[in-house]
Design an enzyme around this catalytic site. Structure first.
Site, PDB file in Angstrom:
ATOM      1  N   GLY A 251      24.313 113.131 -77.935  1.00 49.83           N
ATOM      2  CA  GLY A 251      24.991 113.079 -76.649  1.00 49.83           C
ATOM      3  C   GLY A 251      24.404 114.066 -75.652  1.00 49.83           C
ATOM      4  O   GLY A 251      24.275 113.769 -74.460  1.00 49.83           O
ATOM      5  N   ASP A 252      24.040 115.250 -76.133  1.00 49.00           N
ATOM      6  CA  ASP A 252      23.414 116.253 -75.263  1.00 49.00           C
ATOM      7  C   ASP A 252      22.059 115.754 -74.767  1.00 49.00           C
ATOM      8  O   ASP A 252      21.678 115.986 -73.613  1.00 49.00           O
ATOM      9  CB  ASP A 252      23.228 117.567 -76.023  1.00 49.00           C
TER      10      ASP A 252
END
Length: 298
Positions: A251-252
């Site tokens: 997600g990052d």
């Protein structure tokens, strides 16, 4: 310039199990090198891979904090960490086997004085800068710390990106963040009802947009991602890269890819594509993705 904040960074110790984890027994594992951990740091590392400059901000403490800053420096990452006088930067253990299991350590206590130091560092940010606030709020830190940090920045035209959950995320919407990135389950929790299809996901994203978020990027795991941009357009992309082997940092990586495209003047549609490629590349790697892996998926 893009700045990232990680309030509670970590060293991640990743262990690969050749057999299912047995509680109460001795388990044999092979280890990967210690990795720098923390959502904001992950964003900065992927931006660095994509040749977009950023500065990593946050708090470190003790010998483990010294290791962390040395590792970031070795990777060539710009950083301006605040060193706390007590405690140790945490170590998280990530077990990779039939299932992924994480054991996350507790970080050092962050004093109000240290939080004030961080706020002072942010006073230099001006219009055109971007600040990424990512991760959960550590124990002992005000639950609305992200909103408190963002309010003076919003008044100066600094664009903010928020990747956290629950009330901490909702508190920031009044500051009109450039981007928020909930996943499907987090979005469902925020809206208070299940999300069964793209129409429901887009409607839920619209609820958060009505409360102040400019762009809402929803990561959907194996289903890809959906973006509701600030013009009201919905963009949809499938998951790329094949079967995931590592969800930590995916997600990052998506946030970083999205910001890298915007930094280069790309459209929101193109930003979603690069974000999805970065997230997919990390999910299919044992560590954060490299530039060539991201561009191959793009």
């Amino acid at each position: 310039m893009i700045y990232t904040i990680t309030l509670n960074p970590a060293l991640d110790y990743v262990l690969k199990l050749s057999a299912p984890l047995e509680i109460g027994e001795t388990n044999r594992a092979t280890g990967l090198p210690l990795q720098c951990g923390g959502k904001g740091i992950n964003v900065s590392l992927i931006l660095h891979e994509l040749e977009v400059p950023s500065v990593a901000l946050g708090f470190v403490a003790g010998q483990t904090g010294a290791w962390l800053t040395a590792m970031l420096a070795e990777k060539g990452l710009q950083q301006d960490m605040i060193c706390l006088s007590n405690g140790q930067t945490r170590i998280n253990v990530k077990l990779k086997g039939v299932q992924e299991t994480e054991i996350n350590g507790a970080g050092p206590e962050i004093s109000q004085q240290a939080l004030d130091q961080l706020a002072q560092k942010l006073e230099s940010l001006q219009q055109g800068d971007v600040l990424v606030l990512a991760g959960s709020i550590p124990a002992g830190v005000p639950a609305d710390i992200y909103r408190r940090l963002m309010e003076p920045l919003a008044a100066r035209g600094v664009a903010c990106v928020v990747d956290t959950t629950g009330q901490a995320l909702l508190d920031t919407l009044s500051c009109r963040p450039l981007l928020i990135k909930p996943n499907k389950s987090e979005l469902a929790a925020l809206c208070g009802h299940p999300l069964t299809d793209d129409k429901a996901i887009a409607a839920a994203a619209g609820e958060l947009q009505n409360r102040g978020a400019r762009n809402v990027l929803v990561s959907l795991g194996a289903e890809g991602a959906l973006l509701l941009d600030e013009t009201g357009q919905i963009h949809r992309t499938p998951a790329v890269g094949g079967k995931p082997v590592n969800t930590v940092g995916a997600g990052d990586s998506m946030v970083a890819g999205f910001l890298a495209a915007l930094h280069d003047g790309k459209s929101y549609c193109e930003a979603l594509r690069l974000g999805s490629a970065a997230g997919g590349a990390t999910a299919c790697s044992t560590q954060l993705a490299r530039k060539e892996e991201i561009l191959a998926l793009l």
